[in-house]
Design a protein around this motif. Structure first.
Motif, PDB file in Angstrom:
ATOM      1  N   PRO A 180       5.794  14.119  -4.330  1.00 49.66           N
ATOM      2  CA  PRO A 180       5.656  12.895  -3.525  1.00 49.66           C
ATOM      3  C   PRO A 180       7.038  12.326  -3.194  1.00 49.66           C
ATOM      4  N   VAL A 181       7.275  12.078  -1.904  1.00 45.92           N
ATOM      5  CA  VAL A 181       8.558  11.539  -1.445  1.00 45.92           C
ATOM      6  C   VAL A 181       8.329  10.316  -0.560  1.00 45.92           C
ATOM      7  N   ILE A 182       9.384   9.525  -0.424  1.00 44.52           N
ATOM      8  CA  ILE A 182       9.364   8.418   0.516  1.00 44.52           C
ATOM      9  C   ILE A 182       9.404   9.027   1.920  1.00 44.52           C
ATOM     10  N   ILE A 183       8.491   8.608   2.774  1.00 44.14           N
ATOM     11  CA  ILE A 183       8.388   9.149   4.129  1.00 44.14           C
ATOM     12  C   ILE A 183       9.722   9.017   4.849  1.00 44.14           C
TER      13      ILE A 183
ATOM     14  N   ILE B  94      13.777  11.673  -0.874  1.00 38.28           N
ATOM     15  CA  ILE B  94      13.851  10.975  -2.160  1.00 38.28           C
ATOM     16  C   ILE B  94      12.460  10.952  -2.779  1.00 38.28           C
ATOM     17  N   CYS B  95      12.358  11.585  -3.953  1.00 36.42           N
ATOM     18  CA  CYS B  95      11.078  11.678  -4.654  1.00 36.42           C
ATOM     19  C   CYS B  95      10.737  10.382  -5.382  1.00 36.42           C
ATOM     20  N   VAL B  96       9.449  10.159  -5.520  1.00 36.85           N
ATOM     21  CA  VAL B  96       8.972   9.054  -6.346  1.00 36.85           C
ATOM     22  C   VAL B  96       9.557   9.182  -7.754  1.00 36.85           C
ATOM     23  N   SER B  97       9.583  10.401  -8.268  1.00 41.39           N
ATOM     24  CA  SER B  97      10.111  10.607  -9.620  1.00 41.39           C
ATOM     25  C   SER B  97      11.596  10.256  -9.710  1.00 41.39           C
ATOM     26  N   ASP B  98      12.352  10.439  -8.630  1.00 44.38           N
ATOM     27  CA  ASP B  98      13.759  10.020  -8.622  1.00 44.38           C
ATOM     28  C   ASP B  98      13.853   8.507  -8.821  1.00 44.38           C
ATOM     29  N   ILE B  99      13.075   7.779  -8.056  1.00 45.61           N
ATOM     30  CA  ILE B  99      13.097   6.319  -8.132  1.00 45.61           C
ATOM     31  C   ILE B  99      12.666   5.850  -9.525  1.00 45.61           C
TER      32      ILE B  99
ATOM     33  N   ALA C 103       6.734   3.225  -4.852  1.00 45.93           N
ATOM     34  CA  ALA C 103       6.864   4.257  -5.884  1.00 45.93           C
ATOM     35  C   ALA C 103       6.209   3.796  -7.187  1.00 45.93           C
ATOM     36  N   LEU C 104       6.426   2.550  -7.552  1.00 47.94           N
ATOM     37  CA  LEU C 104       5.788   2.012  -8.756  1.00 47.94           C
ATOM     38  C   LEU C 104       4.271   1.951  -8.593  1.00 47.94           C
ATOM     39  N   SER C 105       3.821   1.546  -7.432  1.00 43.93           N
ATOM     40  CA  SER C 105       2.386   1.478  -7.163  1.00 43.93           C
ATOM     41  C   SER C 105       1.757   2.864  -7.211  1.00 43.93           C
ATOM     42  N   PHE C 106       2.444   3.857  -6.643  1.00 47.46           N
ATOM     43  CA  PHE C 106       1.965   5.232  -6.672  1.00 47.46           C
ATOM     44  C   PHE C 106       1.827   5.718  -8.112  1.00 47.46           C
ATOM     45  N   ALA C 107       2.848   5.453  -8.931  1.00 47.14           N
ATOM     46  CA  ALA C 107       2.819   5.878 -10.331  1.00 47.14           C
ATOM     47  C   ALA C 107       1.687   5.178 -11.089  1.00 47.14           C
TER      48      ALA C 107
ATOM     49  N   SER D  34       0.856  -1.175   0.000  1.00 45.94           N
ATOM     50  CA  SER D  34       0.000   0.000   0.000  1.00 45.94           C
ATOM     51  C   SER D  34       0.900   1.235   0.000  1.00 45.94           C
ATOM     52  N   TRP D  35       0.947   1.930  -1.133  1.00 45.78           N
ATOM     53  CA  TRP D  35       1.868   3.069  -1.262  1.00 45.78           C
ATOM     54  C   TRP D  35       1.598   4.148  -0.220  1.00 45.78           C
ATOM     55  N   GLN D  36       0.368   4.241   0.265  1.00 47.74           N
ATOM     56  CA  GLN D  36       0.020   5.278   1.248  1.00 47.74           C
ATOM     57  C   GLN D  36       0.831   5.143   2.546  1.00 47.74           C
ATOM     58  N   ASN D  37       1.331   3.952   2.816  1.00 47.92           N
ATOM     59  CA  ASN D  37       2.135   3.727   4.024  1.00 47.92           C
ATOM     60  C   ASN D  37       3.578   4.194   3.868  1.00 47.92           C
ATOM     61  N   TYR D  38       3.975   4.500   2.637  1.00 46.39           N
ATOM     62  CA  TYR D  38       5.379   4.800   2.366  1.00 46.39           C
ATOM     63  C   TYR D  38       5.626   6.158   1.717  1.00 46.39           C
ATOM     64  N   ILE D  39       4.596   6.777   1.188  1.00 48.13           N
ATOM     65  CA  ILE D  39       4.765   8.004   0.416  1.00 48.13           C
ATOM     66  C   ILE D  39       3.931   9.126   1.020  1.00 48.13           C
TER      67      ILE D  39
END
Length: 76
Positions: free
Chosen positions: A20-23, A27-32, A60-64, A4-9
């Motif tokens: 959007p960053v990793i909590i 580090i941004c989702v877009s970086d990953i 990050a992939l799930s968020f995207a 569940s991306w909501q737990n990490y972003i």
């Protein structure tokens, strides 16, 4: 693996201009996504950025994927 991306972003206007960053990181989702798109493996990313875990990359992939699913084109 069901992540569940909501737990990490998070999206916080005070961190990386609201991207959007990793909590707990800057580090941004877009970086990953860019690293993966350039051919970096999960393992290489985790070695280069030890503050990340495999779950963060999956999130990050799930968020995207979620963003892609909710994107709509509005006719002008």
């Amino acid at each position: 693996m069901n992540i569940s991306w909501q737990n990490y972003i998070e999206i916080n206007p005070d961190v990386r201009f609201g991207k959007p960053v990793i909590i707990g990181t800057r580090i941004c989702v877009s970086d990953i996504l860019s690293w993966l798109a350039s051919g970096m493996s999960h393992e290489t990313i985790l070695i280069d950025f030890p503050e990340l875990q495999n779950e963060h990359i999956i999130a990050a992939l799930s968020f995207a994927a979620n963003r892609e699913n909710i994107t709509k084109i509005i006719a002008a």
